[in-house]
Design an enzyme around this catalytic site. Structure first.
Site, PDB file in Angstrom:
ATOM      1  N   ASP A 183       5.397  -4.958   5.500  1.00 52.00           N
ATOM      2  CA  ASP A 183       4.627  -5.650   4.459  1.00 52.00           C
ATOM      3  C   ASP A 183       4.674  -7.171   4.602  1.00 52.00           C
ATOM      4  O   ASP A 183       3.946  -7.874   3.906  1.00 52.00           O
ATOM      5  CB  ASP A 183       5.160  -5.264   3.067  1.00 52.00           C
ATOM      6  CG  ASP A 183       4.954  -3.794   2.770  1.00 52.00           C
ATOM      7  OD1 ASP A 183       4.084  -3.169   3.400  1.00 52.00           O
ATOM      8  OD2 ASP A 183       5.683  -3.267   1.904  1.00 52.00           O
ATOM      9  N   LYS A 185       6.930  -4.231  -7.086  1.00 57.07           N
ATOM     10  CA  LYS A 185       5.794  -3.298  -7.181  1.00 57.07           C
ATOM     11  C   LYS A 185       6.195  -1.906  -6.713  1.00 57.07           C
ATOM     12  O   LYS A 185       5.933  -0.922  -7.389  1.00 57.07           O
ATOM     13  CB  LYS A 185       4.639  -3.831  -6.339  1.00 57.07           C
ATOM     14  CG  LYS A 185       3.602  -2.794  -5.941  1.00 57.07           C
ATOM     15  CD  LYS A 185       2.476  -3.429  -5.173  1.00 57.07           C
ATOM     16  CE  LYS A 185       1.874  -2.790  -3.980  1.00 57.07           C
ATOM     17  NZ  LYS A 185       2.354  -1.693  -3.274  1.00 57.07           N
ATOM     18  N   ASN A 186       6.840  -1.825  -5.542  1.00 60.23           N
ATOM     19  CA  ASN A 186       7.055  -0.506  -4.955  1.00 60.23           C
ATOM     20  C   ASN A 186       8.185   0.278  -5.620  1.00 60.23           C
ATOM     21  O   ASN A 186       8.312   1.479  -5.395  1.00 60.23           O
ATOM     22  CB  ASN A 186       7.235  -0.622  -3.431  1.00 60.23           C
ATOM     23  CG  ASN A 186       5.915  -0.987  -2.754  1.00 60.23           C
ATOM     24  OD1 ASN A 186       4.834  -0.860  -3.360  1.00 60.23           O
ATOM     25  ND2 ASN A 186       5.975  -1.456  -1.516  1.00 60.23           N
ATOM     26  N   CYS A 212      -4.048   1.090   0.386  1.00 58.63           N
ATOM     27  CA  CYS A 212      -4.537   0.178   1.421  1.00 58.63           C
ATOM     28  C   CYS A 212      -4.888   0.933   2.701  1.00 58.63           C
ATOM     29  O   CYS A 212      -4.144   1.825   3.120  1.00 58.63           O
ATOM     30  CB  CYS A 212      -3.459  -0.857   1.737  1.00 58.63           C
ATOM     31  SG  CYS A 212      -3.232  -2.069   0.438  1.00 58.63           S
ATOM     32  N   ARG A 257      -3.789  -6.117  -6.845  1.00 56.74           N
ATOM     33  CA  ARG A 257      -3.020  -4.870  -6.930  1.00 56.74           C
ATOM     34  C   ARG A 257      -1.531  -5.128  -6.773  1.00 56.74           C
ATOM     35  O   ARG A 257      -0.710  -4.303  -7.196  1.00 56.74           O
ATOM     36  CB  ARG A 257      -3.470  -3.883  -5.837  1.00 56.74           C
ATOM     37  CG  ARG A 257      -4.760  -3.161  -6.160  1.00 56.74           C
ATOM     38  CD  ARG A 257      -4.973  -1.994  -5.213  1.00 56.74           C
ATOM     39  NE  ARG A 257      -3.708  -1.350  -4.955  1.00 56.74           N
ATOM     40  CZ  ARG A 257      -3.280  -0.953  -3.758  1.00 56.74           C
ATOM     41  NH1 ARG A 257      -4.038  -1.095  -2.703  1.00 56.74           N
ATOM     42  NH2 ARG A 257      -2.108  -0.398  -3.620  1.00 56.74           N
ATOM     43  N   ARG A 286      -2.260   7.532   7.068  1.00 56.50           N
ATOM     44  CA  ARG A 286      -1.105   7.534   6.162  1.00 56.50           C
ATOM     45  C   ARG A 286      -0.925   8.940   5.603  1.00 56.50           C
ATOM     46  O   ARG A 286      -1.194   9.207   4.427  1.00 56.50           O
ATOM     47  CB  ARG A 286      -1.304   6.519   5.024  1.00 56.50           C
ATOM     48  CG  ARG A 286      -1.421   5.087   5.497  1.00 56.50           C
ATOM     49  CD  ARG A 286      -1.579   4.116   4.348  1.00 56.50           C
ATOM     50  NE  ARG A 286      -0.321   3.824   3.685  1.00 56.50           N
ATOM     51  CZ  ARG A 286      -0.214   3.076   2.594  1.00 56.50           C
ATOM     52  NH1 ARG A 286      -1.289   2.559   2.048  1.00 56.50           N
ATOM     53  NH2 ARG A 286       0.963   2.851   2.042  1.00 56.50           N
ATOM     54  N   PRO A 287      -0.478   9.882   6.450  1.00 59.32           N
ATOM     55  CA  PRO A 287      -0.338  11.267   5.992  1.00 59.32           C
ATOM     56  C   PRO A 287       0.769  11.403   4.952  1.00 59.32           C
ATOM     57  O   PRO A 287       1.627  10.526   4.829  1.00 59.32           O
ATOM     58  CB  PRO A 287       0.027  12.018   7.271  1.00 59.32           C
ATOM     59  CG  PRO A 287       0.579  10.997   8.197  1.00 59.32           C
ATOM     60  CD  PRO A 287      -0.028   9.677   7.830  1.00 59.32           C
ATOM     61  N   ILE A 288       0.752  12.535   4.198  1.00 60.02           N
ATOM     62  CA  ILE A 288       1.852  12.803   3.249  1.00 60.02           C
ATOM     63  C   ILE A 288       2.526  14.141   3.597  1.00 60.02           C
ATOM     64  O   ILE A 288       3.064  14.811   2.737  1.00 60.02           O
ATOM     65  CB  ILE A 288       1.392  12.757   1.768  1.00 60.02           C
ATOM     66  CG1 ILE A 288       0.247  13.746   1.489  1.00 60.02           C
ATOM     67  CG2 ILE A 288       0.988  11.361   1.359  1.00 60.02           C
ATOM     68  CD1 ILE A 288       0.028  13.978  -0.014  1.00 60.02           C
ATOM     69  N   ASP A 289       2.479  14.480   4.890  1.00 66.42           N
ATOM     70  CA  ASP A 289       3.045  15.768   5.306  1.00 66.42           C
ATOM     71  C   ASP A 289       4.542  15.893   4.983  1.00 66.42           C
ATOM     72  O   ASP A 289       5.026  16.987   4.672  1.00 66.42           O
ATOM     73  CB  ASP A 289       2.809  15.989   6.813  1.00 66.42           C
ATOM     74  CG  ASP A 289       3.372  14.853   7.649  1.00 66.42           C
ATOM     75  OD1 ASP A 289       2.908  13.705   7.489  1.00 66.42           O
ATOM     76  OD2 ASP A 289       4.287  15.098   8.450  1.00 66.42           O
TER      77      ASP A 289
HETATM   78  N1  EPU Z   1       4.394   8.939   7.297  1.00 63.84           N
HETATM   79  C1  EPU Z   1       4.059  10.182   7.798  1.00 63.84           C
HETATM   80  N2  EPU Z   1       4.112  11.256   6.961  1.00 63.84           N
HETATM   81  C2  EPU Z   1       4.486  11.138   5.663  1.00 63.84           C
HETATM   82  C3  EPU Z   1       4.819   9.879   5.155  1.00 63.84           C
HETATM   83  C4  EPU Z   1       4.763   8.788   6.004  1.00 63.84           C
HETATM   84  O1  EPU Z   1       3.708  10.317   8.970  1.00 63.84           O
HETATM   85  O2  EPU Z   1       4.515  12.154   4.959  1.00 63.84           O
HETATM   86  C5  EPU Z   1       4.371   7.761   8.195  1.00 63.84           C
HETATM   87  C6  EPU Z   1       3.371   6.708   7.745  1.00 63.84           C
HETATM   88  O3  EPU Z   1       2.072   6.967   8.244  1.00 63.84           O
HETATM   89  C7  EPU Z   1       3.991   5.434   8.303  1.00 63.84           C
HETATM   90  C8  EPU Z   1       5.494   5.699   8.178  1.00 63.84           C
HETATM   91  O4  EPU Z   1       5.622   7.115   8.084  1.00 63.84           O
HETATM   92  O5  EPU Z   1       3.661   5.273   9.647  1.00 63.84           O
HETATM   93  C9  EPU Z   1       6.177   5.065   7.002  1.00 63.84           C
HETATM   94  O6  EPU Z   1       5.454   5.344   5.813  1.00 63.84           O
HETATM   95  P1  EPU Z   1       6.146   5.403   4.379  1.00 63.84           P
HETATM   96  O7  EPU Z   1       6.023   6.780   3.846  1.00 63.84           O
HETATM   97  O8  EPU Z   1       7.509   4.802   4.459  1.00 63.84           O
HETATM   98  O9  EPU Z   1       5.179   4.471   3.569  1.00 63.84           O
HETATM   99  P2  EPU Z   1       4.721   4.655   2.084  1.00 63.84           P
HETATM  100  O10 EPU Z   1       5.841   5.210   1.266  1.00 63.84           O
HETATM  101  O11 EPU Z   1       3.411   5.340   1.991  1.00 63.84           O
HETATM  102  C10 EPU Z   1       5.619   2.373   1.272  1.00 63.84           C
HETATM  103  C11 EPU Z   1       5.034   1.180   0.587  1.00 63.84           C
HETATM  104  C12 EPU Z   1       4.169   0.395   1.561  1.00 63.84           C
HETATM  105  C13 EPU Z   1       5.007   0.006   2.770  1.00 63.84           C
HETATM  106  C14 EPU Z   1       5.646   1.246   3.411  1.00 63.84           C
HETATM  107  C15 EPU Z   1       6.575   0.943   4.558  1.00 63.84           C
HETATM  108  C16 EPU Z   1       4.785   2.018  -1.655  1.00 63.84           C
HETATM  109  C17 EPU Z   1       3.887   2.433  -2.758  1.00 63.84           C
HETATM  110  N3  EPU Z   1       4.220   1.632  -0.535  1.00 63.84           N
HETATM  111  O12 EPU Z   1       4.504   3.173   1.665  1.00 63.84           O
HETATM  112  O13 EPU Z   1       3.801  -0.772   0.861  1.00 63.84           O
HETATM  113  O14 EPU Z   1       4.191  -0.637   3.713  1.00 63.84           O
HETATM  114  O15 EPU Z   1       6.390   1.962   2.399  1.00 63.84           O
HETATM  115  O16 EPU Z   1       7.625   0.142   4.121  1.00 63.84           O
HETATM  116  O17 EPU Z   1       6.004   1.998  -1.812  1.00 63.84           O
HETATM  117  C18 EPU Z   1       2.469  -2.635   0.362  1.00 63.84           C
HETATM  118  O18 EPU Z   1       3.257  -2.873  -0.563  1.00 63.84           O
HETATM  119  O19 EPU Z   1       1.592  -3.452   0.759  1.00 63.84           O
HETATM  120  C19 EPU Z   1       2.573  -1.343   1.034  1.00 63.84           C
HETATM  121  C20 EPU Z   1       1.586  -0.846   1.775  1.00 63.84           C
END
Ligand code: EPU
Length: 420
Positions: free
Chosen positions: A307, A24-25, A118, A398, A123-126
């Site tokens: 996960d 999925k990811n 979820c 999903r 879950r910021p995207i900064d």
């Molecule tokens: N974070 C920030 N700022 C950012 C991005 C992330 O502070 O700009 C923090 C997050 O809040 C978190 C950590 O960094 O505490 C790691 O987040 P990451 O960005 O790695 O997560 P993600 O890319 O949003 C993906 C998977 C998630 C999985 C996480 C961690 C996808 C679409 N989602 O999320 O998958 O839990 O990596 O491995 O790839 C799932 O499949 O159930 C799922 C939630």
């Protein structure tokens, strides 16, 4: 619209073969990335999940021709148009943020709704935004429901991520593929999905090296052309079925798995006392409960995956003492805990750590708050006395292809009903 509920009568032993889908990811990043190609792309091995369907429909909103059938997506971006992407679809999944990187790469500009996904706590995207800005984009987020990203030109940069983020690593890598000159991402995520996306982009003509290590180098190219790519197996779906087998498998053969990608889980399961036989691309797992208690701490790859902390939790009720599960990635990812308490489980969560004691679960009505919490509740239902009814199963759909049919074929007493 009427929604499904999943019902499970626990106590059956499961036996047979499971075929793991594409990840999925990876899929949710590769589908958006494909819009940067200037000729047709074919993707094989996509999972049959609603997140894939939503992203395909977002591509169609950009006038891309698509055909999705039995896990293969053919898409033709020849007549692509840069249209604003509406909030309602974008906010139904987290990974819609990859449309930002892909559209910036293709058009230097996009207008897009805000990503959902979820509810795992903040879950910021900064870090994504920091990367796009470093490449030259200006971001306007003054509107509450959408964002505008625009660059006169994208220019390669050195970007150090403050937090190891899968999403930011992939998103910056996608946009940087079309930037002028070299981009270096430091403190990059090393997850196998990052490597899969890099391999896909390279198959289109990108020049990316170092994916899978903490330093990724991208030399920008001016054109990307179509290719055919097969998605890697889903290590989280595989890990979930390994947990199911360890909970109630008489013997389960799990096929299309890369054992190295699930190694952190395999090690923990073996520590519990689960019997696992592993080949090049398969695993045979049986339940040998009762188990020994273990402690688990989630970390970035190659640590134990966040996960999988929810799916492994029901196994810890079968242990002979207390276990502790700490989630360092999402310290609030414990919404399954009150649901398990309703099932008679001795579990509490405080400040990012769950304490889990041996318990006999009892079926009742429970709510899936998120995808992996849903997987946890399915495993709990398989172990419980009586019938468990799971609501909010759209979260489960999903991320897991045909999970009810798969479990039924393995011998589970599981079915869906339309919610009244
Ligand atoms: N974070 C920030 N700022 C950012 C991005 C992330 O502070 O700009 C923090 C997050 O809040 C978190 C950590 O960094 O505490 C790691 O987040 P990451 O960005 O790695 O997560 P993600 O890319 O949003 C993906 C998977 C998630 C999985 C996480 C961690 C996808 C679409 N989602 O999320 O998958 O839990 O990596 O491995 O790839 C799932 O499949 O159930 C799922 C939630």
């Amino acid at each position: 619209m009427a929604q499904d509920v999943i019902k499970i009568r626990g106590g059956q032993k499961l036996k047979g073969k499971v075929e793991i889908s594409g990840a999925k990811n990876s899929s949710v990043a590769i589908i958006p990335a494909a819009l940067m190609a200037e000729s047709p792309v074919t993707l094989d091995g996509l999972p049959e999940i609603s997140d894939v369907k939503t992203l395909v429909s977002l591509l169609e909103d950009l006038n891309i021709k698509t055909n999705l059938s039995e896990g293969t997506l053919q898409l033709d971006p020849t007549d692509i148009k840069n249209a604003p992407l509406p909030n309602n679809k974008v906010e139904s999944l987290r990974a819609s943020y990859y449309m930002m990187g892909a559209m910036l790469g293709r058009f230097n500009k996009c207008v897009i709704g805000l990503p959902g996904g979820c509810p795992l706590g903040p879950r910021p995207i900064d870090q994504h935004i920091k990367g796009f800005k470093a490449l030259g984009a200006k971001i306007d987020d003054s509107d509450d429901t959408s964002m505008k990203l625009e660059a006169e030109r994208l220019v390669g940069a050195n970007i150090y991520l403050d937090i190891v983020s899968v999403g930011a690593t992939i998103n910056i890598m996608i946009a940087a593929t079309r930037a002028e000159g070299q981009t270096i991402i430091e403190n990059a995520a090393k997850e196998p999905e990052v490597v899969d996306v890099a391999n896909f982009l390279n198959s289109l003509g990108a020049k990316i090296s170092g994916a899978g290590t903490s330093t990724i180098k991208i030399t920008g190219v001016s054109h990307l052309s179509g290719s055919r790519h097969t998605i890697i197996p889903d290590r989280i779906e595989a890990g979930t079925y390994m947990c199911i087998a360890a909970a109630c498998g008489e013997e389960m053969y799990i096929d299309n798995i890369i054992p190295e990608h699930v190694e952190p889980l395999t090690v923990k399961l073996k520590e519990l006392g689960v019997k696992i036989e592993s080949g090049d691309d398969y695993m045979i797992v049986k339940s040998t409960a009762p188990y020994k208690n273990v402690d688990i701490k989630t970390l970035v790859y190659p640590g134990f995956a966040t996960d999988l902390q929810q799916p492994i939790t029901p196994l810890l009720f079968l242990a002979d003492g207390p276990s502790f599960v700490t989630d360092t990635i999402y310290p609030e990812r414990f919404k399954h805990v009150p649901e398990l308490q309703n099932m008679n489980a001795a579990i509490t969560a405080d400040q990012g750590t769950a304490t889990i004691k041996p318990s006999q679960l009892v079926g009742t009505e429970v709510y899936a708050s998120d995808l992996r919490a849903g997987a946890c509740l399915i495993i709990a239902g398989l172990l419980a006395d009586g019938v468990t009814t799971i609501y909010n199963v759209r979260h489960i759909y999903r991320g897991y292809s045909n999970i009810v049919e798969t479990l039924k074929a393995l011998g589970a007493d599981i079915w869906t009903e339309q919610q009244a």
